[in-house]
Design a protein around this motif. Structure first.
Motif, PDB file in Angstrom:
ATOM      1  N   LEU A  61       0.889  -1.180   0.104  1.00 24.42           N
ATOM      2  CA  LEU A  61      -0.100   0.092  -0.152  1.00 24.42           C
ATOM      3  C   LEU A  61       0.851   1.184   0.036  1.00 24.42           C
ATOM      4  CD1 LEU A  61      -1.958  -2.335   1.149  1.00 24.42           C
ATOM      5  CD2 LEU A  61      -3.112  -0.575   2.435  1.00 24.42           C
ATOM      6  N   THR A  62       0.601   2.320  -0.835  1.00 23.20           N
ATOM      7  CA  THR A  62       1.334   3.282  -1.128  1.00 23.20           C
ATOM      8  C   THR A  62       0.203   4.547  -0.843  1.00 23.20           C
ATOM      9  OG1 THR A  62       2.929   2.366  -2.602  1.00 23.20           O
ATOM     10  CG2 THR A  62       2.715   4.691  -2.585  1.00 23.20           C
ATOM     11  N   GLY A  63       0.732   5.493   0.149  1.00 23.99           N
ATOM     12  CA  GLY A  63      -0.180   6.761   0.249  1.00 23.99           C
ATOM     13  C   GLY A  63       0.411   7.810   1.014  1.00 23.99           C
ATOM     14  N   GLY A  64       0.266   8.983   0.620  1.00 24.97           N
ATOM     15  CA  GLY A  64       1.194  10.272   0.984  1.00 24.97           C
ATOM     16  C   GLY A  64       2.438  10.050   1.214  1.00 24.97           C
ATOM     17  N   GLY A  65       3.020   9.499   0.039  1.00 24.19           N
ATOM     18  CA  GLY A  65       4.488   9.217   0.069  1.00 24.19           C
ATOM     19  C   GLY A  65       4.876   8.031   1.015  1.00 24.19           C
ATOM     20  N   LYS A  66       4.209   7.319   1.520  1.00 22.64           N
ATOM     21  CA  LYS A  66       4.639   6.461   2.625  1.00 22.64           C
ATOM     22  C   LYS A  66       4.479   4.890   1.874  1.00 22.64           C
ATOM     23  CE  LYS A  66       6.459   9.244   5.463  1.00 22.64           C
ATOM     24  NZ  LYS A  66       7.900   8.996   5.528  1.00 22.64           N
ATOM     25  N   VAL A  67       4.873   3.783   2.325  1.00 19.39           N
ATOM     26  CA  VAL A  67       4.653   2.470   1.830  1.00 19.39           C
ATOM     27  C   VAL A  67       4.671   1.695   2.827  1.00 19.39           C
ATOM     28  CG1 VAL A  67       5.644   0.670   0.122  1.00 19.39           C
ATOM     29  CG2 VAL A  67       5.816   2.965  -0.405  1.00 19.39           C
ATOM     30  N   MET A  68       3.710   0.672   2.989  1.00 22.99           N
ATOM     31  CA  MET A  68       3.458  -0.449   3.752  1.00 22.99           C
ATOM     32  C   MET A  68       3.350  -1.732   2.987  1.00 22.99           C
ATOM     33  SD  MET A  68       0.620  -1.902   6.424  1.00 22.99           S
ATOM     34  CE  MET A  68       0.227  -2.991   5.083  1.00 22.99           C
ATOM     35  N   ALA A  69       4.278  -2.664   3.330  1.00 21.23           N
ATOM     36  CA  ALA A  69       4.100  -3.931   2.613  1.00 21.23           C
ATOM     37  C   ALA A  69       3.854  -5.134   3.635  1.00 21.23           C
ATOM     38  CB  ALA A  69       5.648  -4.386   2.190  1.00 21.23           C
ATOM     39  N   TYR A  70       2.944  -5.946   2.863  1.00 24.95           N
ATOM     40  CA  TYR A  70       2.377  -6.983   4.060  1.00 24.95           C
ATOM     41  C   TYR A  70       2.548  -8.333   2.857  1.00 24.95           C
ATOM     42  CZ  TYR A  70      -1.170  -9.783   6.440  1.00 24.95           C
ATOM     43  OH  TYR A  70      -1.811 -10.748   7.111  1.00 24.95           O
ATOM     44  N   THR A  71       3.027  -9.301   3.741  1.00 27.44           N
ATOM     45  CA  THR A  71       3.131 -10.576   3.059  1.00 27.44           C
ATOM     46  C   THR A  71       2.129 -11.598   2.945  1.00 27.44           C
ATOM     47  OG1 THR A  71       4.145 -11.810   5.304  1.00 27.44           O
ATOM     48  CG2 THR A  71       5.684 -10.634   3.836  1.00 27.44           C
ATOM     49  N   GLY A  72       1.077 -11.188   4.131  1.00 20.31           N
ATOM     50  CA  GLY A  72       0.251 -12.508   4.281  1.00 20.31           C
ATOM     51  C   GLY A  72       0.956 -13.360   4.783  1.00 20.31           C
ATOM     52  N   ASP A  73       0.629 -14.856   4.549  1.00 23.79           N
ATOM     53  CA  ASP A  73       1.206 -15.983   4.697  1.00 23.79           C
ATOM     54  C   ASP A  73       2.090 -16.516   3.565  1.00 23.79           C
ATOM     55  OD1 ASP A  73       0.114 -15.688   7.275  1.00 23.79           O
ATOM     56  OD2 ASP A  73      -1.140 -17.326   7.211  1.00 23.79           O
ATOM     57  N   THR A  74       3.426 -16.878   3.488  1.00 27.17           N
ATOM     58  CA  THR A  74       4.050 -16.978   2.516  1.00 27.17           C
ATOM     59  C   THR A  74       5.257 -17.942   3.016  1.00 27.17           C
ATOM     60  OG1 THR A  74       5.502 -16.390   0.439  1.00 27.17           O
ATOM     61  CG2 THR A  74       5.498 -14.936   2.563  1.00 27.17           C
ATOM     62  N   GLY A  75       5.569 -18.660   2.039  1.00 26.79           N
ATOM     63  CA  GLY A  75       6.924 -19.522   1.944  1.00 26.79           C
ATOM     64  C   GLY A  75       8.108 -18.674   1.444  1.00 26.79           C
ATOM     65  N   PRO A  76       9.049 -19.317   1.178  1.00 26.46           N
ATOM     66  CA  PRO A  76      10.287 -18.359   0.798  1.00 26.46           C
ATOM     67  C   PRO A  76      10.017 -17.861  -0.740  1.00 26.46           C
ATOM     68  CG  PRO A  76      11.148 -20.167   1.758  1.00 26.46           C
ATOM     69  CD  PRO A  76       9.558 -20.491   1.828  1.00 26.46           C
ATOM     70  N   ALA A  77      10.162 -16.644  -1.185  1.00 30.76           N
ATOM     71  CA  ALA A  77      10.052 -16.389  -2.466  1.00 30.76           C
ATOM     72  C   ALA A  77      10.821 -15.128  -2.703  1.00 30.76           C
ATOM     73  CB  ALA A  77       8.655 -15.922  -3.045  1.00 30.76           C
ATOM     74  N   ASP A  78      11.403 -15.187  -4.267  1.00 35.47           N
ATOM     75  CA  ASP A  78      12.307 -13.913  -4.595  1.00 35.47           C
ATOM     76  C   ASP A  78      11.639 -12.823  -4.629  1.00 35.47           C
ATOM     77  OD1 ASP A  78      14.180 -15.730  -4.870  1.00 35.47           O
ATOM     78  OD2 ASP A  78      14.154 -16.137  -7.040  1.00 35.47           O
ATOM     79  N   ALA A  79      10.336 -12.838  -4.808  1.00 34.48           N
ATOM     80  CA  ALA A  79       9.268 -11.555  -5.196  1.00 34.48           C
ATOM     81  C   ALA A  79       9.201 -10.944  -3.589  1.00 34.48           C
ATOM     82  CB  ALA A  79       7.897 -12.161  -5.483  1.00 34.48           C
ATOM     83  N   LEU A  80       9.396 -11.449  -2.535  1.00 36.74           N
ATOM     84  CA  LEU A  80       9.099 -10.819  -1.268  1.00 36.74           C
ATOM     85  C   LEU A  80      10.201  -9.622  -1.411  1.00 36.74           C
ATOM     86  CD1 LEU A  80       9.002 -13.686   1.020  1.00 36.74           C
ATOM     87  CD2 LEU A  80       7.435 -12.274   0.730  1.00 36.74           C
ATOM     88  N   VAL A  81      11.327  -9.602  -1.896  1.00 39.98           N
ATOM     89  CA  VAL A  81      12.163  -8.372  -1.826  1.00 39.98           C
ATOM     90  C   VAL A  81      11.512  -7.403  -2.850  1.00 39.98           C
ATOM     91  CG1 VAL A  81      14.481  -7.296  -2.548  1.00 39.98           C
ATOM     92  CG2 VAL A  81      14.160  -9.773  -1.534  1.00 39.98           C
TER      93      VAL A  81
END
Length: 246
Positions: free
Chosen positions: A144-164
């Motif tokens: 989520l991006t808003g007001g120039g700030k970013v919050m990232a949330y993984t949910g539940d996940t195994g290892p994944a290159d996409a996390l970075v």
């Protein structure tokens, strides 16, 4: 942007706690992410059911979505019905929780939207980007991006290159960390560790890391120590009542 943790237990809510649930606010707009078990009473200490503007659900396990049912009941059966609530989730993820009630009872209380991996959309003041991440069921990582700030949330996940990519330069990463250092073999492709969350946060240049979805009734210290082995930034465990201002 303000992020308030309603709960952070994985699987089931420990005594006095709640499962995954996070209230994200910006410019007066309120987004509820993952209304898991026991999150609604905590949410109602901060806002009325009618004041929630949108719901995002990472995946269909009940510790991430069960309290959508009482939230919709509160909106559908209250004295004054608010506008239909936009609810975003992977396709089919909410079928079970929505079957808890006769469809006529909740009719008009919400509008469902499918989360499509890699497709961005706008909700209120937020841009929402999504990633398909590995879990036992379809799971969407959310940025989520808003007001120039970013919050990232993984949910539940195994290892994944996409996390970075999900967490790149985020002001806050809310990362599943069910186990401190090692996931049991049968779940290793589908769940994460605090050790892995720390590595992701360091590689992505995250400003703050909140570890969530810890196994109920486990102490936070092993998770914090594991994450701190690779991540030197602002680090804490997501427990009910924790608020982060970005």
């Amino acid at each position: 942007m303000r992020v308030t943790v309603l709960g952070g237990c994985g699987a089931w809510p420990a005594a006095g706690q709640a499962c995954s649930g996070y209230l994200v606010e910006s410019d007066g707009f309120k987004v509820l992410i993952d209304p898991g078990y026991a999150t609604l009473p905590r949410l109602l200490e901060l806002a009325t059911a009618a004041e929630i503007d949108a719901v995002l659900v990472s995946h269909g396990h009940p510790d991430h979505c069960a309290d959508l049912n009482p939230l919709l009941r509160a909106r559908a059966l209250g004295d004054v019905r608010p506008p239909a609530l936009p609810v975003y989730a992977p396709a089919g993820a909410l079928d079970a929780v929505l079957r808890l009630d006769n469809a006529r009872m909740l009719a008009g209380s919400f509008v469902p939207h499918d989360l499509e991996p890699s497709r961005a959309f706008e909700v209120g003041p937020f841009r929402v980007d999504t990633w398909a991440l590995p879990h036992h069921v379809p799971n969407a990582g959310l940025r989520l991006t808003g007001g120039g700030k970013v919050m990232a949330y993984t949910g539940d996940t195994g290892p994944a290159d996409a996390l970075v990519d999900l967490a790149k330069d985020a002001d806050l990463l809310l990362a599943e960390a069910t186990y401190p250092e090692e996931v049991p073999e049968e779940d290793a492709p589908y769940l994460s560790t605090a050790l892995g969350a720390g590595r992701t946060a360091a590689a992505a240049g995250v400003a703050r890391l909140l570890l969530t979805h810890l196994w109920p009734d486990t102490p936070p210290e092993p998770a914090l120590a594991a994450a701190a082995r690779s991540y030197s930034g602002d680090l804490a465990v997501a427990s009910g009542g924790v608020t982060v201002l970005l």
